[in-house]
Design a protein around this motif. Sequence first.
Motif, PDB file in Angstrom:
ATOM      1  N   MET A  49      -2.057   3.980   1.699  1.00 26.84           N
ATOM      2  CA  MET A  49      -0.830   4.727   1.399  1.00 26.84           C
ATOM      3  C   MET A  49      -1.185   6.139   0.971  1.00 26.84           C
ATOM      4  O   MET A  49      -2.140   6.340   0.214  1.00 26.84           O
ATOM      5  CB  MET A  49      -0.095   4.058   0.233  1.00 26.84           C
ATOM      6  CG  MET A  49       0.550   2.754   0.590  1.00 26.84           C
ATOM      7  SD  MET A  49       1.386   2.090  -0.853  1.00 26.84           S
ATOM      8  CE  MET A  49       0.057   1.972  -2.016  1.00 26.84           C
ATOM      9  N   ALA A 275      -1.374  -4.450  -4.357  1.00 29.17           N
ATOM     10  CA  ALA A 275      -2.739  -4.774  -4.691  1.00 29.17           C
ATOM     11  C   ALA A 275      -2.769  -5.133  -6.164  1.00 29.17           C
ATOM     12  O   ALA A 275      -1.985  -4.591  -6.953  1.00 29.17           O
ATOM     13  CB  ALA A 275      -3.663  -3.590  -4.447  1.00 29.17           C
ATOM     14  N   ARG A 318     -11.932   0.034  -6.980  1.00 28.65           N
ATOM     15  CA  ARG A 318     -11.569   1.452  -7.070  1.00 28.65           C
ATOM     16  C   ARG A 318     -12.510   2.124  -8.066  1.00 28.65           C
ATOM     17  O   ARG A 318     -12.822   1.536  -9.102  1.00 28.65           O
ATOM     18  CB  ARG A 318     -10.136   1.616  -7.578  1.00 28.65           C
ATOM     19  CG  ARG A 318      -9.065   0.870  -6.806  1.00 28.65           C
ATOM     20  CD  ARG A 318      -7.732   1.048  -7.531  1.00 28.65           C
ATOM     21  NE  ARG A 318      -6.627   0.318  -6.941  1.00 28.65           N
ATOM     22  CZ  ARG A 318      -6.297  -0.935  -7.243  1.00 28.65           C
ATOM     23  NH1 ARG A 318      -7.005  -1.619  -8.121  1.00 28.65           N
ATOM     24  NH2 ARG A 318      -5.262  -1.508  -6.677  1.00 28.65           N
ATOM     25  N   ARG A 344      -7.073   5.604  -7.611  1.00 33.35           N
ATOM     26  CA  ARG A 344      -6.077   5.076  -6.670  1.00 33.35           C
ATOM     27  C   ARG A 344      -5.825   6.018  -5.499  1.00 33.35           C
ATOM     28  O   ARG A 344      -4.996   5.731  -4.637  1.00 33.35           O
ATOM     29  CB  ARG A 344      -4.740   4.836  -7.382  1.00 33.35           C
ATOM     30  CG  ARG A 344      -4.801   3.871  -8.558  1.00 33.35           C
ATOM     31  CD  ARG A 344      -3.421   3.653  -9.152  1.00 33.35           C
ATOM     32  NE  ARG A 344      -2.612   2.805  -8.303  1.00 33.35           N
ATOM     33  CZ  ARG A 344      -2.456   1.496  -8.476  1.00 33.35           C
ATOM     34  NH1 ARG A 344      -3.028   0.889  -9.490  1.00 33.35           N
ATOM     35  NH2 ARG A 344      -1.709   0.801  -7.648  1.00 33.35           N
TER      36      ARG A 344
HETATM   37  N1  GLY Z   1      -3.147   3.503  -4.299  1.00 33.74           N
HETATM   38  C1  GLY Z   1      -3.017   2.131  -4.152  1.00 33.74           C
HETATM   39  C2  GLY Z   1      -3.912   1.318  -4.972  1.00 33.74           C
HETATM   40  O1  GLY Z   1      -4.826   1.837  -5.576  1.00 33.74           O
HETATM   41  O2  GLY Z   1      -3.708   0.131  -5.051  1.00 33.74           O
END
Ligand code: GLY
Length: 398
Positions: A49, A275, A318, A344
């Motif tokens: 996204m 997520a 992440r 993110r």
């Molecule tokens: N930007 C989406 C996520 O980190 O789940």
Amino acid sequence: MHPRTSDVLVVGGGIIGLVTAWRAAQRGLRVAVVDPGPGGGAAQVAAGMLAAVTELHYGEDTLLGLNLESARRYPDFVTELQQAAGGVDVGYRACGTLAVALDADDRAHLRELHALQRRSGLASEWLTGRECRRLEPMLAPGVRGGLRVDGDHQVDPRRLAAALLAACERVGVVVHRAWAERLVVLRDRAAGVLLGDGTERAADQVVLAAGSLSGRLGGVPEEVLPPVRPVKGQVLRLSVPSAYAPFLSRTVRAVVRGSHVYLVPRENGELVVGATSEELGWDTTVTAGGVYELLRDAHELVPGITELPLTETRAGLRPGSPDNAPLLGPTALPGLHLATGHYRNGVLLTPMTGDVMATVLTTGELPEEARAFTPGRFSPAPATGPAPVSVPATVGVS
Ligand code: GLY
């Protein structure tokens, strides 16, 4: 036989490392990348996204500016990259996003987000539940309202990674398919990397772009180690049979009982559901609980998903930073740069990171729009005192 020296050596061949390498090589630098599985990492999990507006948070105005500028650059970046990669399609889709609310709490949360967006001068439109369902007929009848954000799009991170790798190879970037064991520091300067096979690769400048593992490369002096941590995300992939298409025409997302859930429909029929967000160290297990929660929340939004084949479950990490923003540019150790901590926004910030890092590597200066993201904000003291100590690595990075 690969050359043993380069102008720039990038540790980490995920999308951030590859875009840095590609852009630097385009500017005439001799570039090498070290990674046992280039193009892998978080890009293999991420939904892709480009959510500068729908993922806006209080107190992140500076990051918003960087995110918006990267989103603005995306269309031209995609056109250039696809051509440079020999025609690889990266699945960029200017489809927009609909963020919806299922109950009164969700609606209050969304109203606040809308107010914040308006104060920030961002384009988004409040819709009633009925208007939401008119746009996306598969939405649950109970949807209470939503925000239409026509500027938040998507790209396919797996194809993006493949395209960046192809573009790198075509512009002459050397890819060492190996683990980076340790930064080599000579006379108080980053001078290269020791690889897992025991060979050393020298470089004038080293970029540490190893995602959540960036803080674990051996030999990096404590005071310049990036403060990144892994934040686990579990993601599902479903497939929409052609008889059901169009299932969703844009990204649909919500906060359900405090957890974010999003459904990202690709042109090729893939539907990515994400997520979770879990602070569990290096664990990348896909758990029954994670899958259950994603399916439960996604089903509340779009009940028809239970009909779709579930094709994949996956977890990734992440690279979280203390202020949720990336660390870009020179460190206090001469010759060592960072391009990490994107948290993110790694996919969204790919174009911007490539441009910023190429400028840093060719001029030594962070461009104005990236000054707020200097690694020095976490360790402002200049490099003084004894020479950095080289310590053996316990963990290699990819
Ligand atoms: N930007 C989406 C996520 O980190 O789940």
